[in-house]
Design an enzyme around this catalytic site. Structure first.
Site, PDB file in Angstrom:
ATOM      1  N   HIS A 194       0.815  -1.216   0.000  1.00 29.18           N
ATOM      2  CA  HIS A 194       0.000   0.000   0.000  1.00 29.18           C
ATOM      3  C   HIS A 194       0.847   1.264   0.000  1.00 29.18           C
ATOM      4  CE1 HIS A 194      -3.325  -2.753   0.655  1.00 29.18           C
ATOM      5  NE2 HIS A 194      -3.984  -1.822   0.002  1.00 29.18           N
ATOM      6  N   GLU A 436     -12.077  -9.782  -5.973  1.00 30.31           N
ATOM      7  CA  GLU A 436     -10.643  -9.825  -5.662  1.00 30.31           C
ATOM      8  C   GLU A 436     -10.246 -11.162  -5.045  1.00 30.31           C
ATOM      9  OE1 GLU A 436      -9.458  -6.671  -3.016  1.00 30.31           O
ATOM     10  OE2 GLU A 436     -11.306  -6.778  -1.859  1.00 30.31           O
ATOM     11  N   ASP A 460      -5.294  -7.987  -5.037  1.00 29.32           N
ATOM     12  CA  ASP A 460      -5.582  -9.169  -4.230  1.00 29.32           C
ATOM     13  C   ASP A 460      -5.930 -10.374  -5.096  1.00 29.32           C
ATOM     14  OD1 ASP A 460      -5.118  -8.598  -1.495  1.00 29.32           O
ATOM     15  OD2 ASP A 460      -6.775  -7.180  -1.550  1.00 29.32           O
ATOM     16  N   CYS A 507     -10.164  -1.840 -10.573  1.00 32.23           N
ATOM     17  CA  CYS A 507      -9.575  -0.770  -9.754  1.00 32.23           C
ATOM     18  C   CYS A 507      -8.225  -1.170  -9.161  1.00 32.23           C
ATOM     19  CB  CYS A 507     -10.539  -0.332  -8.649  1.00 32.23           C
ATOM     20  SG  CYS A 507     -10.914  -1.616  -7.474  1.00 32.23           S
TER      21      CYS A 507
HETATM   22  C1  PEP Z   1      -7.032  -4.717  -4.962  1.00 25.70           C
HETATM   23  O1  PEP Z   1      -6.912  -5.655  -4.172  1.00 25.70           O
HETATM   24  O2  PEP Z   1      -6.742  -4.805  -6.164  1.00 25.70           O
HETATM   25  C2  PEP Z   1      -7.528  -3.406  -4.504  1.00 25.70           C
HETATM   26  C3  PEP Z   1      -7.864  -2.476  -5.371  1.00 25.70           C
HETATM   27  O3  PEP Z   1      -7.624  -3.174  -3.183  1.00 25.70           O
HETATM   28  P1  PEP Z   1      -6.374  -2.981  -2.194  1.00 25.70           P
HETATM   29  O4  PEP Z   1      -5.150  -2.773  -3.021  1.00 25.70           O
HETATM   30  O5  PEP Z   1      -6.689  -1.822  -1.329  1.00 25.70           O
HETATM   31  O6  PEP Z   1      -6.349  -4.277  -1.438  1.00 25.70           O
HETATM   32 MG    MG Z   2      -7.810  -5.574  -2.216  1.00 27.64          MG
END
Ligand code: PEP
Ligand code: MG
Length: 549
Positions: A194, A436, A460, A507
């Site tokens: 992140h 995901e 994910d 996303c």
């Molecule tokens: C993902 O898992 O692709 C996502 C957009 O959520 P995060 O990266 O916050 O887990």
């Molecule tokens: Mg995610």
């Protein structure tokens, strides 16, 4: 000049001085003392100094961030003067004839365990505070300088800087004064953490996995970060400096050229349209969303509101944040994802148990369904804020229809409660889920019947499909984001959505991978949500694509 190589997270160039962030790991020794009165005196002196420090912090915070946010330092002062806390420390010193540091350490552990075990979420949140206050006392006692363990308080940070560290966790990242960070360079870390996502959303050069060659000794030294090649030049010579300044200027020109795509449609040469939205983690990110001309917000990672706080954000705090984003985006769509805490995103006050496999553990929608009070507070804020703009709600980490059924029951209760209390809210809010997990993709034909849209979280989805921990840099050689299995799952979800007349977006970070844009368009993906800094780049790719060939 020293040259280091790592893994690039975002391609751009910055030049500045390094600030090396060292996390403090304290080892508390226990030793016998003859003169317990002297230890008690040391405790009293440290306490008095702690109270003075906290008062100064309170006054500064009051000016900088307002009363509500400053209140935490008042709470810490009260804790420091709490009678039970005192008695415990003094008892341990006298009964065991031990040093004050040990007595503080044991008291901190005992009190935080006691707070954690309480039913009340507010009291649970105090566990982190008692540790914080105790840490302050220990720091005063051993006279350590904490300036470089608290980034925003360090005096050296008046000017923008390059942030170096071993790695950062999201709760540390959110505390940064983002206007001051020119770039990130990390010893460890993976491109999908992140912190990397944050660097991308800030549009600043970032390089991870530089290894131990990136030394804390480089603190204060000038460096160049070349995010295009994953190279860091420490103490660059004049020739390198010149070449890199030239490269930086060219990158700036390219950005200027991309700006010409603002206000243009995201449409292929043969006329197929796609929406290009942006991902955000904070209300303050809306500026970059608008300046990059994103057509909406495809993912608002609401958990960052929780990570920024020392306690559960209240309904009002959340309502104001969601309302602000919705209003600032005017009629454009804002998809807010409900709390996705757990795994690498930890906030102390949640007091989540340590788990063997946190990514497969108690996180995201699982927490919300098991602790509906937390979930309901957020849903109330969301449904209330939805009056003020074009808000959609999205639920993370879904694996089955049963979860959606349970979510719908809770939403129904929330609406009934708001109605009974006479609080205005929007009844008909578009709701969707993240795809995901492989399970969600595989049962997407059933899920599509239950929701208005899907959004594929490829970060994910990749982690769970390839069985590759997205945080583990050692696995990078095995990480294949273009793996056929992932693309097949995305296609499956797209077909399921469209068969039910629903729309589907992406996303996760793969949405910004322009080498896949054509493939996503051919699958009929309706929306791509990317870092604000990537919106125009992806639009350019879409406008150059011809699907009729
Ligand atoms: C993902 O898992 O692709 C996502 C957009 O959520 P995060 O990266 O916050 O887990
Ligand atoms: Mg995610």
């Amino acid at each position: 000049m020293i040259t280091l190589h790592g893994k690039s997270v975002f391609g751009d160039i910055c030049i500045g001085d390094i600030v090396f962030y060292k996390r403090k790991e304290r080892v508390i020794k226990r030793y016998r003392v003859e003169d317990t009165d002297a230890e008690i005196n040391r405790f009293q002196a440290a306490k008095s100094e702690g109270v003075i420090q906290l008062q100064a912090l309170y006054e500064k915070a009051l000016q900088d961030v307002g009363e509500a946010n400053a209140a935490i330092f008042e709470i810490h002062q009260m804790m420091l003067e709490d009678l039970d806390y005192h008695e415990s420390i003094i008892n341990i010193i006298t009964s065991q004839q031990v040093n004050v540091e040990y007595a503080i350490g044991v008291t901190a552990d005992n009190f935080s365990a006691m707070f954690s075990a309480m039913d009340d979420a507010y009291m649970q949140g105090r566990a982190a505070d008692v540790k914080d206050v105790s840490e302050r006392l220990l720091t005063i006692l051993d006279g350590t300088d904490t300036s470089n363990t608290d980034l925003n308080k360090s005096k050296s940070l008046d000017n923008p800087y390059i942030l170096a560290s071993d790695d950062l966790v999201p709760s540390e990242t959110v505390q940064l004064d983002k206007s001051k960070v020119l770039g990130f360079i990390m010893q460890k870390g993976s491109a999908n953490s992140h912190t990397s996502i944050l660097a991308r959303s800030m549009g600043i050069p970032a390089i991870v996995a530089l290894g131990d060659e990136l030394k804390p000794d480089y603190d204060g030294i000038t460096a160049i970060v070349d995010g295009f090649t994953g190279t860091v030049y420490i103490d660059p010579d004049s020739k390198t400096l010149e070449i890199m300044k030239q490269k930086q200027a060219e990158a700036g020109e390219k950005k200027e050229l991309l700006k010409q795509l603002k206000g243009k449609e995201s449409i292929t040469l043969n006329g197929q349209k796609i929406k290009i939205y942006a991902n955000i983690g904070n209300t303050s990110d809306v500026g970059t969303v608008l300046s990059n001309d994103a057509e909406g917000i495809g993912l608002f990672r609401s958990e960052f509101l929780y990570l920024e706080n020392n306690d559960f954000p209240t309904e009002e705090q959340q309502f104001l944040a969601y309302k602000q984003v919705a209003e600032n985006m005017a009629a454009r769509k804002v998809i807010i994802r409900t709390l996705d805490i757990g795994a690498d995103k930890q906030a102390d006050y949640f007091n989540l148990d340590k788990e063997e496999n946190p990514a497969l553990g108690y996180r995201a929608i699982r927490i919300c369904l098991m602790q509906p009070d937390i979930f309901k507070t957020q849903l109330r804020a969301l449904y209330r804020a939805a009056i003020y703009g074009n808000i959609s709600i999205m639920f993370p980490m879904i694996i089955s229809v049963q979860e959606i059924v349970k979510i719908k029951e809770i939403v129904k209760e929330v609406k009934a409660e708001l109605t009974a209390e006479g609080i205005p809210f929007k009844d008909n809010v578009e709701t969707g889920i993240m795809i995901e997990t492989p399970a969600a993709a595989l049962v997407s034909e059933d899920l599509a019947k239950e929701v208005d849209f899907f959004s594929v979280g490829t970060n994910d989805l990749t982690q769970y499909t390839l069985a590759i921990d997205r945080q583990n840099q050692k696995l990078d050689p095995f990480y294949q984001p273009h793996h056929k299995a992932i693309l097949k799952l995305i296609k499956m979800a797209a077909d399921s959505a469209h068969a039910e007349g629903k729309w589907i977006g992406i996303c996760g970070e793969l949405g910004a991978d322009t080498s896949l844009t054509e493939e996503f368009l051919r699958m009929g993906i309706d929306e791509l949500s990317v870092s604000p800094s990537m919106v125009l780049e992806v639009r350019k790719k879409v406008r150059e694509t011809d699907l009729s060939k």
